[in-house]
Design a protein around this motif. Structure first.
Motif, PDB file in Angstrom:
ATOM      1  N   GLU A   1     -11.940  52.077  39.952  1.00  0.00           N
ATOM      2  CA  GLU A   1     -10.532  52.262  39.734  1.00  0.00           C
ATOM      3  C   GLU A   1      -9.677  51.365  39.458  1.00  0.00           C
ATOM      4  O   GLU A   1      -9.139  51.245  38.291  1.00  0.00           O
ATOM      5  N   ASN A   2      -9.627  50.533  40.507  1.00  0.00           N
ATOM      6  CA  ASN A   2      -8.716  49.010  40.367  1.00  0.00           C
ATOM      7  C   ASN A   2      -8.900  48.329  39.023  1.00  0.00           C
ATOM      8  O   ASN A   2      -8.110  47.796  38.462  1.00  0.00           O
ATOM      9  N   ARG A   3     -10.341  48.254  38.803  1.00  0.00           N
ATOM     10  CA  ARG A   3     -10.661  47.301  37.653  1.00  0.00           C
ATOM     11  C   ARG A   3     -10.111  48.232  36.324  1.00  0.00           C
ATOM     12  O   ARG A   3      -9.867  47.514  35.355  1.00  0.00           O
TER      13      ARG A   3
ATOM     14  N   ILE B   1      -7.700  50.395  36.199  1.00  0.00           N
ATOM     15  CA  ILE B   1      -6.055  49.908  35.922  1.00  0.00           C
ATOM     16  C   ILE B   1      -5.883  48.747  35.545  1.00  0.00           C
ATOM     17  O   ILE B   1      -4.857  48.408  34.591  1.00  0.00           O
ATOM     18  N   ALA B   2      -6.335  47.624  36.076  1.00  0.00           N
ATOM     19  CA  ALA B   2      -6.166  46.280  35.613  1.00  0.00           C
ATOM     20  C   ALA B   2      -6.331  46.066  34.382  1.00  0.00           C
ATOM     21  O   ALA B   2      -5.546  45.318  33.431  1.00  0.00           O
TER      22      ALA B   2
ATOM     23  N   ASP C   1     -13.214  52.996  44.550  1.00  0.00           N
ATOM     24  CA  ASP C   1     -11.722  52.259  44.538  1.00  0.00           C
ATOM     25  C   ASP C   1     -11.761  51.080  43.577  1.00  0.00           C
ATOM     26  O   ASP C   1     -10.845  50.714  42.906  1.00  0.00           O
ATOM     27  N   LYS C   2     -12.971  50.422  43.835  1.00  0.00           N
ATOM     28  CA  LYS C   2     -12.934  49.130  43.044  1.00  0.00           C
ATOM     29  C   LYS C   2     -13.091  49.178  41.545  1.00  0.00           C
ATOM     30  O   LYS C   2     -12.502  48.677  40.768  1.00  0.00           O
TER      31      LYS C   2
END
Length: 60
Positions: free
Chosen positions: A9-11, A13-14, A6-7
């Motif tokens: 993936e979030n990075r 996306i950001a 999740d971390k």
């Protein structure tokens, strides 16, 4: 394991969002530098027109 994914993936996306913002800012700068205000307005609303302008300016 899911927290790590999740971390990551979030990075990603950001990072993608930041790159997209930089690309749009570059297009707007080029349009404003040439006083193409109407093109900038249209590009802010029309995805296909924006893509055509990016190709015109060699922005990927």
């Amino acid at each position: 394991m899911c927290d790590v994914l999740d971390k990551v993936e979030n990075r990603c996306i950001a990072k993608g969002k930041a790159e997209g913002e930089d690309t749009l800012a570059l297009l707007m700068k080029k349009l404003f530098d040439q006083n193409r205000i109407e093109d900038a307005k249209r590009a802010s609303e029309d995805k296909e027109y924006r893509a055509r302008l990016m190709k015109e300016f060699g922005i990927s």
